[in-house]
Design a protein around this motif. Sequence first.
Motif, PDB file in Angstrom:
ATOM      1  N   GLY A  81      34.546 -14.107 -11.849  1.00  0.00           N
ATOM      2  CA  GLY A  81      35.660 -15.015 -12.100  1.00  0.00           C
ATOM      3  C   GLY A  81      35.571 -15.635 -13.470  1.00  0.00           C
ATOM      4  O   GLY A  81      35.056 -15.026 -14.421  1.00  0.00           O
ATOM      5  N   GLU A  82      36.069 -16.858 -13.575  1.00  0.00           N
ATOM      6  CA  GLU A  82      36.153 -17.549 -14.870  1.00  0.00           C
ATOM      7  C   GLU A  82      36.424 -19.023 -14.583  1.00  0.00           C
ATOM      8  O   GLU A  82      37.086 -19.351 -13.588  1.00  0.00           O
ATOM      9  N   GLU A  83      35.893 -19.901 -15.416  1.00  0.00           N
ATOM     10  CA  GLU A  83      36.355 -21.287 -15.383  1.00  0.00           C
ATOM     11  C   GLU A  83      37.402 -21.447 -16.478  1.00  0.00           C
ATOM     12  O   GLU A  83      37.074 -21.447 -17.665  1.00  0.00           O
ATOM     13  N   ILE A  84      38.636 -21.568 -16.064  1.00  0.00           N
ATOM     14  CA  ILE A  84      39.759 -21.681 -16.994  1.00  0.00           C
ATOM     15  C   ILE A  84      39.786 -23.126 -17.477  1.00  0.00           C
ATOM     16  O   ILE A  84      40.139 -24.044 -16.734  1.00  0.00           O
ATOM     17  N   THR A  85      39.399 -23.334 -18.724  1.00  0.00           N
ATOM     18  CA  THR A  85      39.121 -24.669 -19.250  1.00  0.00           C
ATOM     19  C   THR A  85      40.247 -25.091 -20.182  1.00  0.00           C
ATOM     20  O   THR A  85      40.228 -24.804 -21.380  1.00  0.00           O
ATOM     21  N   THR A  86      41.258 -25.739 -19.636  1.00  0.00           N
ATOM     22  CA  THR A  86      42.405 -26.164 -20.429  1.00  0.00           C
ATOM     23  C   THR A  86      42.179 -27.578 -20.958  1.00  0.00           C
ATOM     24  O   THR A  86      41.181 -28.235 -20.643  1.00  0.00           O
ATOM     25  N   ARG A  87      43.125 -28.087 -21.713  1.00  0.00           N
ATOM     26  CA  ARG A  87      43.052 -29.463 -22.208  1.00  0.00           C
ATOM     27  C   ARG A  87      43.495 -30.477 -21.165  1.00  0.00           C
ATOM     28  O   ARG A  87      43.425 -31.677 -21.394  1.00  0.00           O
ATOM     29  N   ASN A  88      43.961 -29.991 -20.000  1.00  0.00           N
ATOM     30  CA  ASN A  88      44.413 -30.891 -18.932  1.00  0.00           C
ATOM     31  C   ASN A  88      43.701 -30.617 -17.612  1.00  0.00           C
ATOM     32  O   ASN A  88      44.237 -30.879 -16.539  1.00  0.00           O
ATOM     33  N   GLY A  89      42.495 -30.104 -17.682  1.00  0.00           N
ATOM     34  CA  GLY A  89      41.714 -29.869 -16.489  1.00  0.00           C
ATOM     35  C   GLY A  89      41.160 -28.461 -16.420  1.00  0.00           C
ATOM     36  O   GLY A  89      41.593 -27.560 -17.142  1.00  0.00           O
ATOM     37  N   HIS A  90      40.161 -28.294 -15.544  1.00  0.00           N
ATOM     38  CA  HIS A  90      39.479 -27.018 -15.382  1.00  0.00           C
ATOM     39  C   HIS A  90      39.767 -26.455 -13.996  1.00  0.00           C
ATOM     40  O   HIS A  90      39.887 -27.202 -13.023  1.00  0.00           O
ATOM     41  N   VAL A  91      39.830 -25.131 -13.909  1.00  0.00           N
ATOM     42  CA  VAL A  91      40.080 -24.484 -12.620  1.00  0.00           C
ATOM     43  C   VAL A  91      39.222 -23.223 -12.544  1.00  0.00           C
ATOM     44  O   VAL A  91      39.152 -22.454 -13.502  1.00  0.00           O
ATOM     45  N   VAL A  92      38.544 -23.056 -11.415  1.00  0.00           N
ATOM     46  CA  VAL A  92      37.717 -21.872 -11.209  1.00  0.00           C
ATOM     47  C   VAL A  92      38.583 -20.756 -10.629  1.00  0.00           C
ATOM     48  O   VAL A  92      39.253 -20.937  -9.601  1.00  0.00           O
ATOM     49  N   ALA A  93      38.578 -19.609 -11.302  1.00  0.00           N
ATOM     50  CA  ALA A  93      39.131 -18.374 -10.742  1.00  0.00           C
ATOM     51  C   ALA A  93      37.994 -17.719  -9.977  1.00  0.00           C
ATOM     52  O   ALA A  93      37.001 -17.293 -10.567  1.00  0.00           O
ATOM     53  N   LEU A  94      38.124 -17.638  -8.660  1.00  0.00           N
ATOM     54  CA  LEU A  94      37.017 -17.258  -7.783  1.00  0.00           C
ATOM     55  C   LEU A  94      37.243 -15.858  -7.225  1.00  0.00           C
ATOM     56  O   LEU A  94      38.189 -15.621  -6.477  1.00  0.00           O
ATOM     57  N   GLY A  95      36.389 -14.935  -7.641  1.00  0.00           N
ATOM     58  CA  GLY A  95      36.425 -13.596  -7.073  1.00  0.00           C
ATOM     59  C   GLY A  95      37.566 -12.734  -7.552  1.00  0.00           C
ATOM     60  O   GLY A  95      38.202 -12.046  -6.750  1.00  0.00           O
ATOM     61  N   THR A  96      37.830 -12.705  -8.846  1.00  0.00           N
ATOM     62  CA  THR A  96      38.872 -11.840  -9.395  1.00  0.00           C
ATOM     63  C   THR A  96      38.348 -10.418  -9.566  1.00  0.00           C
ATOM     64  O   THR A  96      37.146 -10.155  -9.485  1.00  0.00           O
ATOM     65  N   ASP A  97      39.279  -9.498  -9.813  1.00  0.00           N
ATOM     66  CA  ASP A  97      38.888  -8.126 -10.098  1.00  0.00           C
ATOM     67  C   ASP A  97      38.004  -8.083 -11.343  1.00  0.00           C
ATOM     68  O   ASP A  97      38.197  -8.876 -12.277  1.00  0.00           O
ATOM     69  N   PRO A  98      37.043  -7.166 -11.396  1.00  0.00           N
ATOM     70  CA  PRO A  98      36.197  -7.054 -12.592  1.00  0.00           C
ATOM     71  C   PRO A  98      37.030  -6.872 -13.853  1.00  0.00           C
ATOM     72  O   PRO A  98      38.010  -6.138 -13.877  1.00  0.00           O
ATOM     73  N   GLY A  99      36.622  -7.576 -14.911  1.00  0.00           N
ATOM     74  CA  GLY A  99      37.300  -7.460 -16.194  1.00  0.00           C
ATOM     75  C   GLY A  99      38.559  -8.288 -16.330  1.00  0.00           C
ATOM     76  O   GLY A  99      39.269  -8.172 -17.338  1.00  0.00           O
ATOM     77  N   THR A 100      38.852  -9.167 -15.370  1.00  0.00           N
ATOM     78  CA  THR A 100      40.066  -9.986 -15.429  1.00  0.00           C
ATOM     79  C   THR A 100      39.876 -11.149 -16.390  1.00  0.00           C
ATOM     80  O   THR A 100      38.926 -11.918 -16.268  1.00  0.00           O
ATOM     81  N   PHE A 101      40.796 -11.280 -17.332  1.00  0.00           N
ATOM     82  CA  PHE A 101      40.827 -12.416 -18.252  1.00  0.00           C
ATOM     83  C   PHE A 101      42.014 -13.290 -17.898  1.00  0.00           C
ATOM     84  O   PHE A 101      43.127 -12.792 -17.708  1.00  0.00           O
ATOM     85  N   VAL A 102      41.787 -14.603 -17.808  1.00  0.00           N
ATOM     86  CA  VAL A 102      42.856 -15.553 -17.534  1.00  0.00           C
ATOM     87  C   VAL A 102      42.921 -16.539 -18.689  1.00  0.00           C
ATOM     88  O   VAL A 102      41.930 -17.208 -19.009  1.00  0.00           O
ATOM     89  N   ASP A 103      44.099 -16.639 -19.314  1.00  0.00           N
ATOM     90  CA  ASP A 103      44.253 -17.484 -20.492  1.00  0.00           C
ATOM     91  C   ASP A 103      44.191 -18.959 -20.115  1.00  0.00           C
ATOM     92  O   ASP A 103      44.492 -19.363 -18.996  1.00  0.00           O
ATOM     93  N   TRP A 104      43.827 -19.767 -21.102  1.00  0.00           N
ATOM     94  CA  TRP A 104      43.648 -21.210 -20.893  1.00  0.00           C
ATOM     95  C   TRP A 104      44.417 -22.050 -21.920  1.00  0.00           C
ATOM     96  O   TRP A 104      44.335 -23.282 -21.904  1.00  0.00           O
ATOM     97  N   ARG A 105      45.193 -21.431 -22.797  1.00  0.00           N
ATOM     98  CA  ARG A 105      45.759 -22.136 -23.959  1.00  0.00           C
ATOM     99  C   ARG A 105      47.116 -22.770 -23.622  1.00  0.00           C
ATOM    100  O   ARG A 105      48.150 -22.362 -24.158  1.00  0.00           O
ATOM    101  N   TYR A 106      47.090 -23.778 -22.764  1.00  0.00           N
ATOM    102  CA  TYR A 106      48.326 -24.479 -22.385  1.00  0.00           C
ATOM    103  C   TYR A 106      47.944 -25.822 -21.788  1.00  0.00           C
ATOM    104  O   TYR A 106      46.794 -26.044 -21.370  1.00  0.00           O
ATOM    105  N   ARG A 107      48.927 -26.709 -21.742  1.00  0.00           N
ATOM    106  CA  ARG A 107      48.776 -28.008 -21.091  1.00  0.00           C
ATOM    107  C   ARG A 107      49.774 -28.104 -19.950  1.00  0.00           C
ATOM    108  O   ARG A 107      50.649 -27.252 -19.797  1.00  0.00           O
ATOM    109  N   ALA A 108      49.640 -29.172 -19.160  1.00  0.00           N
ATOM    110  CA  ALA A 108      50.546 -29.340 -18.024  1.00  0.00           C
ATOM    111  C   ALA A 108      51.998 -29.427 -18.478  1.00  0.00           C
ATOM    112  O   ALA A 108      52.894 -28.905 -17.809  1.00  0.00           O
ATOM    113  N   ARG A 109      52.227 -30.043 -19.613  1.00  0.00           N
ATOM    114  CA  ARG A 109      53.599 -30.222 -20.090  1.00  0.00           C
ATOM    115  C   ARG A 109      54.252 -28.909 -20.499  1.00  0.00           C
ATOM    116  O   ARG A 109      55.480 -28.846 -20.659  1.00  0.00           O
ATOM    117  N   ASP A 110      53.457 -27.846 -20.665  1.00  0.00           N
ATOM    118  CA  ASP A 110      54.005 -26.548 -21.076  1.00  0.00           C
ATOM    119  C   ASP A 110      54.557 -25.739 -19.903  1.00  0.00           C
ATOM    120  O   ASP A 110      55.176 -24.699 -20.119  1.00  0.00           O
TER     121      ASP A 110
END
Length: 509
Positions: free
Chosen positions: A245-274
């Motif tokens: 998985g990945e810890e998606i570390t945004t400027r408005n909080g962190h979220v764990v992606a738990l058990g994704t497919d191998p090689g999965t990238f999840v972007d983090w470049r956004y805020r809640a207002r976006d």
Amino acid sequence: MCEEHRSGIGRRAVFLTGAAAALTLGSVSFASAAGRGEQETRTVRGTLPPGAPDFVYVPVEVPDGVREIRVAYTYDRPSVPAGTAGNALDIGIFDERGTELGGAGFRGWSGGARTEFFLRADDATPGYLPGPVREGTWHIALGPYTVAPQGLSYEIAVTLTYGEPGETVRPVYPPERAKGRGRAWYRGDCHLHSWHSDGRRTPAEIAALARAAGLDFINSSEHNTHSAHAHWADAAGDDLLVLLGEEITTRNGHVVALGTDPGTFVDWRYRARDDRFGRFARRVRDAGGLVVPAHPHATCIGCNWKFGFGEADAVEVWNGPWTPDDEVALADWDGMLVASVRGGQGERGGRGWAPAMGNSDAHRDPDAVGHPQTVVLADELSRRAVQEGIRAGRSYVAESARVSVALTASGGRGEHAGIGERLGVDRDMPVTVRLEAVGAPRCTVRLVTDQGVLHTSAPLPVSGSGVVEWRTTPSYAAYVRAELRHETAAGPLPGVPAALTNPIFLGRR
């Protein structure tokens, strides 16, 4: 050969990307390909003012024939008044495929954990993805996490080494199933950091600590990179399932992606207002993962969760050693349970409630892997079975493998339900709630309902084992969950938990 460039917000070519608050500076060029084995370096200097965008991109024109790209950077850290944030500058890189939000160009991120990194076909710095250094416009990504009142002055040195590209490494990933014990309670820690982000441990070291802590599964959750996915295969085994998985570390909080497919990238470049989080929550689920907001009330800058819980598959209410922000997270989560019952959504089918989890968020010594740990009832020790158990709320959180909890509810006609399930009896039917505890000496058992704490036991014996029973009806308690609390020195606040469970819902739907 070395050349210098200067750049800054006052002198730039601006390109607003699809990401939140971003800009692109003037490009750094390497005039032409050099001979095999030769190196060229360009140095870029600039200053970012307070209020700089979340992400600043420095384009690098990479010619043909490059074997390796290496980046080193420094920035100033002036003294600031008490209570004022100083300078902190993160860094990463995107290749010639671009910086589009969620696009294919991502090649690595180290945040503020490293001052330099390299990439080539057969190897890369932890946090970065091996692969060919192709011709085109690459982008160094700067993330001014905080900027001092004086501004943030930086210097970046980009070094290209020319030559044959080498052979691209084919990644090998850990298996999605371990031996297990059939349908059983399995222990896991799903929020861990290795040297592929800001941790200090290797995957092998983490795996050894997980086994020593009595864990059956773990989840790779590096900050904003999936580079570790290809480095866990040797650490996994029949006795240890490794999810990716990945810890998606945004400027408005962190979220764990738990058990994704191998090689999965999840972007983090956004805020809640976006208004983009929903898109990337779907990306996690489309890749077979769970969306788990992490330490939602943490006090570090950018850590407090601002995206709401409508997309959450579970919520991390206990993160590492128990602190006041965990107490707030637990209370907030319990409020969500009450709201879900009021809305008639006390089942997981429509994501009406999000089960609680606990993880260590361990980075380095003395952080203890498996403190706390989530204990999940799963049909087998596999990625899918563990995820299903977590999603259904068939789980509890324990401070260590020494602590075991069994919480059940039964009706007068043989009806029976366990953690995460519903006891479907009439609203005035007597219900017996029973908790069996092991490994919790002198702990107090609190039975919590939608009305609050309705039963508190005497302390368990020093043996740590005991049974607590309580009788109620669905009309009096729409759900019941348990907390085992250690003794507290003084004051009205409860002690630190030894364990806490997800609820059993009472009454017919």
